[in-house]
Design a protein around this motif. Structure first.
Motif, PDB file in Angstrom:
ATOM      1  N   ALA A  80       0.869  -1.306  -0.125  1.00  0.00           N
ATOM      2  CA  ALA A  80      -0.112   0.254  -0.055  1.00  0.00           C
ATOM      3  C   ALA A  80       0.870   1.274  -0.093  1.00  0.00           C
ATOM      4  O   ALA A  80       0.367   2.371   0.563  1.00  0.00           O
ATOM      5  N   THR A  81       2.049   1.218  -0.727  1.00  0.00           N
ATOM      6  CA  THR A  81       2.946   2.480  -0.517  1.00  0.00           C
ATOM      7  C   THR A  81       3.331   2.593  -2.084  1.00  0.00           C
ATOM      8  O   THR A  81       3.440   1.809  -2.915  1.00  0.00           O
ATOM      9  N   PRO A  82       3.780   3.946  -2.317  1.00  0.00           N
ATOM     10  CA  PRO A  82       4.060   4.536  -3.805  1.00  0.00           C
ATOM     11  C   PRO A  82       5.480   3.661  -4.163  1.00  0.00           C
ATOM     12  O   PRO A  82       5.414   3.140  -5.462  1.00  0.00           O
ATOM     13  N   LEU A  83       6.338   3.247  -3.309  1.00  0.00           N
ATOM     14  CA  LEU A  83       7.494   2.769  -3.621  1.00  0.00           C
ATOM     15  C   LEU A  83       7.252   1.239  -4.121  1.00  0.00           C
ATOM     16  O   LEU A  83       8.336   0.621  -4.540  1.00  0.00           O
ATOM     17  N   TYR A  84       6.232   0.503  -3.810  1.00  0.00           N
ATOM     18  CA  TYR A  84       5.936  -0.805  -4.038  1.00  0.00           C
ATOM     19  C   TYR A  84       5.968  -0.955  -5.705  1.00  0.00           C
ATOM     20  O   TYR A  84       6.383  -2.190  -6.219  1.00  0.00           O
ATOM     21  N   ASP A  85       5.587   0.293  -6.362  1.00  0.00           N
ATOM     22  CA  ASP A  85       5.857   0.304  -7.779  1.00  0.00           C
ATOM     23  C   ASP A  85       7.044  -0.434  -8.504  1.00  0.00           C
ATOM     24  O   ASP A  85       7.226  -0.507  -9.427  1.00  0.00           O
ATOM     25  N   GLN A  86       7.998  -0.147  -7.589  1.00  0.00           N
ATOM     26  CA  GLN A  86       9.448  -0.295  -7.902  1.00  0.00           C
ATOM     27  C   GLN A  86       9.931  -1.802  -7.379  1.00  0.00           C
ATOM     28  O   GLN A  86      11.323  -1.790  -7.411  1.00  0.00           O
ATOM     29  N   ARG A  87       9.135  -2.576  -7.074  1.00  0.00           N
ATOM     30  CA  ARG A  87       9.502  -3.578  -6.453  1.00  0.00           C
ATOM     31  C   ARG A  87      10.391  -4.814  -7.271  1.00  0.00           C
ATOM     32  O   ARG A  87      11.153  -5.530  -6.829  1.00  0.00           O
ATOM     33  N   GLU A  88      10.097  -4.459  -8.632  1.00  0.00           N
ATOM     34  CA  GLU A  88      10.980  -5.420  -9.611  1.00  0.00           C
ATOM     35  C   GLU A  88      12.419  -4.951  -9.528  1.00  0.00           C
ATOM     36  O   GLU A  88      13.250  -5.828 -10.036  1.00  0.00           O
ATOM     37  N   ARG A  89      12.430  -3.802  -9.382  1.00  0.00           N
ATOM     38  CA  ARG A  89      14.014  -3.233  -9.401  1.00  0.00           C
ATOM     39  C   ARG A  89      15.002  -3.606  -7.888  1.00  0.00           C
ATOM     40  O   ARG A  89      15.812  -3.149  -8.053  1.00  0.00           O
TER      41      ARG A  89
END
Ligand code: SAH
Ligand code: SF4
Length: 374
Positions: free
Chosen positions: A243-252
């Motif tokens: 539930a956080t914006p940084l989650y979008d970058q999890r692939e990296r």
């Protein structure tokens, strides 16, 4: 490649270079990693003893005025039921810690600055001090506050303050926080300065494995701690929260196991560089591996923060996912931890504050101009 003894000697030298630290943090060979961790554990045992100190962790409130992009309890996460302990609930948790011989507690909250909250925290600290005859050490971890607030809480009886810098790289800091005055790198740094000047034992730390964080960043973090001459460090792996914006970058992100090993190596390197400070075995390590905190003790950490928040609130204080022990009773945590620590040859420093000898030895209480040298 250099052997582990010469790598340890390099870290112990006041003149250790950034590239030497970076090299050590980049080591992938499991045997060399183990030798460095064993060396750090020996240094800890020589400087501090075969002893671990507890800090009972009270998660006082998940209300937060900030919006850090990585944190599950950020103010704008609507999926969370917000809570604040009453004075009585906080006192009762503190009494549990005192009666269990924990010696110290940490009171942690989301960042809140209203006058009502500031007064409540002042009351809570004073009430705990009073009820425990001044015997329970109190650490606060309540974010950035004004100098007046820090001073009031210090006067009420708190003597340590934990404020993680999150990263010593201003550019990376900017990527993991909203771009506004409430989330300013300069302001966080200024807070560390004020906390130290007021007379608290100063604790800081970073997250390890953030998107775009390099090994050089982490090497700089270690030098930053040394330049700042901190008394305590708590650092652990960054763990994503959906539930956080940084989650979008999890692939990296680095795989969790790599974040885990890097965190253990960071602890060891810091112990070798600063033998007499307090280093916490971050709970986030246990979110990755069941015995992560014990392994951190074997890597050179000396502090564990058992969660003593009343059970009904724990599942609402999820900074990251897979947070361990959210459903355990404090008494269960105590027994389970004690046997696990004894199994690795450590005693528990019951009924002791467990202040860092670094703080006692620290002659120069002033704040160095930390950014000039790194
Ligand atoms: N509000 C206070 C204290 C609570 S947050 C403050 O921010 O200082 C305590 C720490 O939790 C933060 O400093 C951060 O380093 C850590 N944290 C938050 N979200 C995290 C995540 N997703 N993974 C790992 N650690 C996290
Ligand atoms: Fe709030 Fe601290 Fe989480 Fe930032 S890290 S959102 S200040 S609780």
């Amino acid at each position: 490649m250099k052997d582990s003894n010469s790598l340890i000697a390099a870290l112990q030298s006041p003149g250790v270079s950034l590239s030497e630290i970076e090299f050590i943090l980049s080591i992938k060979d499991a045997q060399v990693q183990k030798e460095i961790r064993d060396g750090a554990c020996q240094i800890k045992r020589k400087a501090i003893g075969n002893v671990v100190h507890y800090r009972g962790l009270i998660e006082f409130s998940n209300l937060c005025e900030k919006d850090c992009l990585y944190c599950g309890i950020r103010g704008s996460n609507p999926a969370i039921k917000r809570y604040e302990l009453t004075l009585e609930e906080a006192l009762s948790a503190a009494m549990f810690a005192w009666k269990s011989g924990y010696g110290s507690i940490v009171i942690q909250t989301g960042e809140r600055t209203g006058a009502k909250f500031v007064s409540l925290m002042e009351e809570v600290v004073a009430a705990i001090k009073n009820a425990t005859k001044g015997e329970l050490g109190i650490t606060l971890s309540c974010g950035e506050q004004t100098a007046d607030t820090y001073a009031r809480w210090f006067k009420a009886g708190a003597h340590r303050y934990l404020l993680r810098m999150e990263t010593s790289n201003p550019e990376l800091y900017g990527k993991i926080h909203p771009d506004n005055a409430k989330h300013s790198f300069a302001r966080r740094l200024e807070s560390l300065k004020i906390i130290k000047q007021i007379g608290y034992q100063l604790g800081t730390g970073v997250m390890i494995g953030l998107p775009d964080q390099t090994t050089m960043d982490l090497a700089r973090d270690l030098l930053f701690f040394r330049e700042l001459d901190v008394d305590m460090v708590g650092m652990g792996p960054y763990i994503e929260h959906s539930a956080t914006p940084l989650y979008d970058q999890r692939e990296r992100l680095l795989p969790l196991t790599e974040r885990y090993h890097l965190s253990q190596l960071m602890i060891s390197a810091l112990r070798i560089m600063m033998s007499d400070i307090n280093i916490a075995a971050a709970t986030a390590l246990q979110a990755i591996k069941w015995n992560g905190r014990e392994e951190a003790i074997l890597s050179g950490a000396n502090i564990i923060m058992p969660n003593i928040t009343p059970r009904t609130y724990r599942s609402q204080y999820l900074l990251y996912e897979n947070k361990p022990c959210t459903d355990e009773h404090p008494e269960m945590c105590k027994n389970c931890l004690e046997s696990r620590l004894r199994a690795i040859g450590e005693d528990i420093g019951y009924n002791q504050w467990g202040d860092s000898t670094h703080h006692k030895n620290r002659k120069n209480q002033s704040f160095k101009n930390i950014l000039t040298n790194i």
